[in-house]
Motif scaffolding. Sequence first.
Motif, mmCIF file in Angstrom:
data_model
loop_
_atom_site.group_PDB
_atom_site.id
_atom_site.type_symbol
_atom_site.label_atom_id
_atom_site.label_comp_id
_atom_site.label_asym_id
_atom_site.label_seq_id
_atom_site.Cartn_x
_atom_site.Cartn_y
_atom_site.Cartn_z
ATOM 1 N N ILE A 110 21.854 57.744 -78.447
ATOM 2 C CA ILE A 110 22.162 56.791 -79.336
ATOM 3 C C ILE A 110 21.082 56.175 -79.732
ATOM 4 O O ILE A 110 20.209 55.630 -78.800
ATOM 5 N N PHE A 111 20.630 56.061 -80.927
ATOM 6 C CA PHE A 111 19.113 55.527 -81.286
ATOM 7 C C PHE A 111 19.552 55.120 -83.098
ATOM 8 O O PHE A 111 20.022 55.604 -83.673
ATOM 9 N N ASP A 112 18.925 53.892 -83.054
ATOM 10 C CA ASP A 112 19.132 53.041 -84.217
ATOM 11 C C ASP A 112 20.549 53.119 -84.600
ATOM 12 O O ASP A 112 21.072 53.173 -85.926
ATOM 13 N N GLY A 113 21.291 52.878 -83.555
ATOM 14 C CA GLY A 113 23.022 52.572 -83.912
ATOM 15 C C GLY A 113 23.710 54.107 -84.134
ATOM 16 O O GLY A 113 24.713 53.966 -84.291
ATOM 17 N N MET A 114 22.937 54.994 -84.094
ATOM 18 C CA MET A 114 23.763 56.562 -84.505
ATOM 19 C C MET A 114 23.623 57.487 -83.514
ATOM 20 O O MET A 114 22.441 57.580 -82.575
ATOM 21 N N PRO A 115 24.624 58.236 -83.285
ATOM 22 C CA PRO A 115 24.676 59.322 -82.146
ATOM 23 C C PRO A 115 24.120 60.555 -82.377
ATOM 24 O O PRO A 115 24.222 60.598 -83.668
ATOM 25 N N ARG A 116 23.568 61.235 -81.877
ATOM 26 C CA ARG A 116 22.913 62.520 -81.941
ATOM 27 C C ARG A 116 23.174 63.287 -80.674
ATOM 28 O O ARG A 116 23.065 62.667 -79.762
ATOM 29 N N GLY A 117 23.254 64.637 -80.891
ATOM 30 C CA GLY A 117 23.486 65.206 -79.669
ATOM 31 C C GLY A 117 24.262 66.708 -79.814
ATOM 32 O O GLY A 117 24.457 67.086 -80.859
ATOM 33 N N ILE A 118 24.528 67.221 -78.609
ATOM 34 C CA ILE A 118 25.168 68.576 -78.584
ATOM 35 C C ILE A 118 26.435 68.291 -77.520
ATOM 36 O O ILE A 118 26.334 67.900 -76.707
ATOM 37 N N ILE A 119 27.342 69.131 -78.101
ATOM 38 C CA ILE A 119 28.767 68.957 -77.238
ATOM 39 C C ILE A 119 29.051 70.498 -77.042
ATOM 40 O O ILE A 119 29.081 71.086 -77.887
ATOM 41 N N PHE A 120 29.620 70.814 -75.650
ATOM 42 C CA PHE A 120 30.153 72.028 -75.621
ATOM 43 C C PHE A 120 31.428 71.887 -75.172
ATOM 44 O O PHE A 120 31.620 71.414 -74.042
ATOM 45 N N ASP A 121 32.665 72.554 -75.717
ATOM 46 C CA ASP A 121 33.868 72.102 -75.295
ATOM 47 C C ASP A 121 34.429 73.303 -74.370
ATOM 48 O O ASP A 121 35.537 73.452 -74.044
ATOM 49 N N GLY A 122 33.595 74.358 -73.895
ATOM 50 C CA GLY A 122 33.844 75.475 -73.096
ATOM 51 C C GLY A 122 33.963 76.711 -74.006
ATOM 52 O O GLY A 122 34.260 77.684 -73.371
ATOM 53 N N MET A 125 29.904 75.319 -79.379
ATOM 54 C CA MET A 125 29.127 74.393 -79.314
ATOM 55 C C MET A 125 29.163 73.608 -80.671
ATOM 56 O O MET A 125 29.087 74.049 -81.742
ATOM 57 N N TYR A 126 28.977 72.235 -80.552
ATOM 58 C CA TYR A 126 28.696 71.277 -81.700
ATOM 59 C C TYR A 126 27.541 70.579 -81.812
ATOM 60 O O TYR A 126 27.142 70.377 -80.702
ATOM 61 N N ALA A 127 27.016 70.279 -82.761
ATOM 62 C CA ALA A 127 25.718 69.323 -83.037
ATOM 63 C C ALA A 127 26.194 68.156 -83.911
ATOM 64 O O ALA A 127 26.977 68.140 -84.839
ATOM 65 N N ILE A 128 25.780 67.065 -83.529
ATOM 66 C CA ILE A 128 25.913 65.546 -83.905
ATOM 67 C C ILE A 128 24.343 65.434 -84.334
ATOM 68 O O ILE A 128 23.522 65.289 -83.591
ATOM 69 N N GLU A 129 24.524 65.230 -85.974
ATOM 70 C CA GLU A 129 23.129 64.647 -86.555
ATOM 71 C C GLU A 129 23.494 63.448 -87.016
ATOM 72 O O GLU A 129 24.545 63.039 -87.629
ATOM 73 N N ALA A 130 22.277 62.768 -87.227
ATOM 74 C CA ALA A 130 22.148 61.305 -87.694
ATOM 75 C C ALA A 130 21.427 61.685 -89.081
ATOM 76 O O ALA A 130 20.705 62.268 -89.435
ATOM 77 N N PRO A 131 21.581 60.723 -90.188
ATOM 78 C CA PRO A 131 20.805 60.554 -91.279
ATOM 79 C C PRO A 131 19.506 60.601 -91.047
ATOM 80 O O PRO A 131 18.886 59.899 -89.957
ATOM 81 N N GLY A 132 18.687 61.338 -91.519
ATOM 82 C CA GLY A 132 17.199 61.550 -91.367
ATOM 83 C C GLY A 132 16.806 62.374 -90.458
ATOM 84 O O GLY A 132 15.463 62.973 -90.388
#
Length: 180
Positions: A110-122, A125-132
């Motif tokens: 969490i940076f600048d109030g926005m989540p970023r990262g990777i999730i693997f559900d088994g 794989m998912y990516a979460i991206e923030a603006p910019g």
Amino acid sequence: MFSKKRLAIASFIVLIPTLSFAEVVVSYYEPLQRSQLNQTGKTPQSFAPKLESSPSTTLEFEALGQNFELLLQSNERIAESIVAEFSIAGLHAYRGELAGKPNSWARIVIFDGMPRGIIFDGAHMYAIEAPGDSAVATDEPVIYRLSDVSIGPGTMSCGTDVLAGNAATIVKSITSSTLS
């Protein structure tokens, strides 16, 4: 052996922001809906840039036709090295898993109030991206499956190998070559 796989995936994740986004195409993504960050002993709140570190945290949101509930703990090893090296205030690094999903994992910042990262559900794989930071023109955090990402030839390479095609296939290729 398992840590080599995680290292390869982490290396791929770190490279994503440095890619030429003109050659990265995300065919489908969605914004995070009804997202809440809940910390033990505190009331739910929306993303805010000045969240205090807590031993136990959940990040919940809806997207891609499902509810994601991430059970997170502070990732002190990453947080300490990032803050010490770059002096980034307001950055919180977490590691965890999806609630009720064995063999899942998540790495969220969490940076600048926005989540970023990777999730693997088994399985996916998912990516979460923030603006910019995103391959997608967006003004809010988005999520997509790596299988919905195409990487053009010449956009990225690993050693002498040119990596192009579906991002999920590239991750499998990187992890299988790292483990052999």
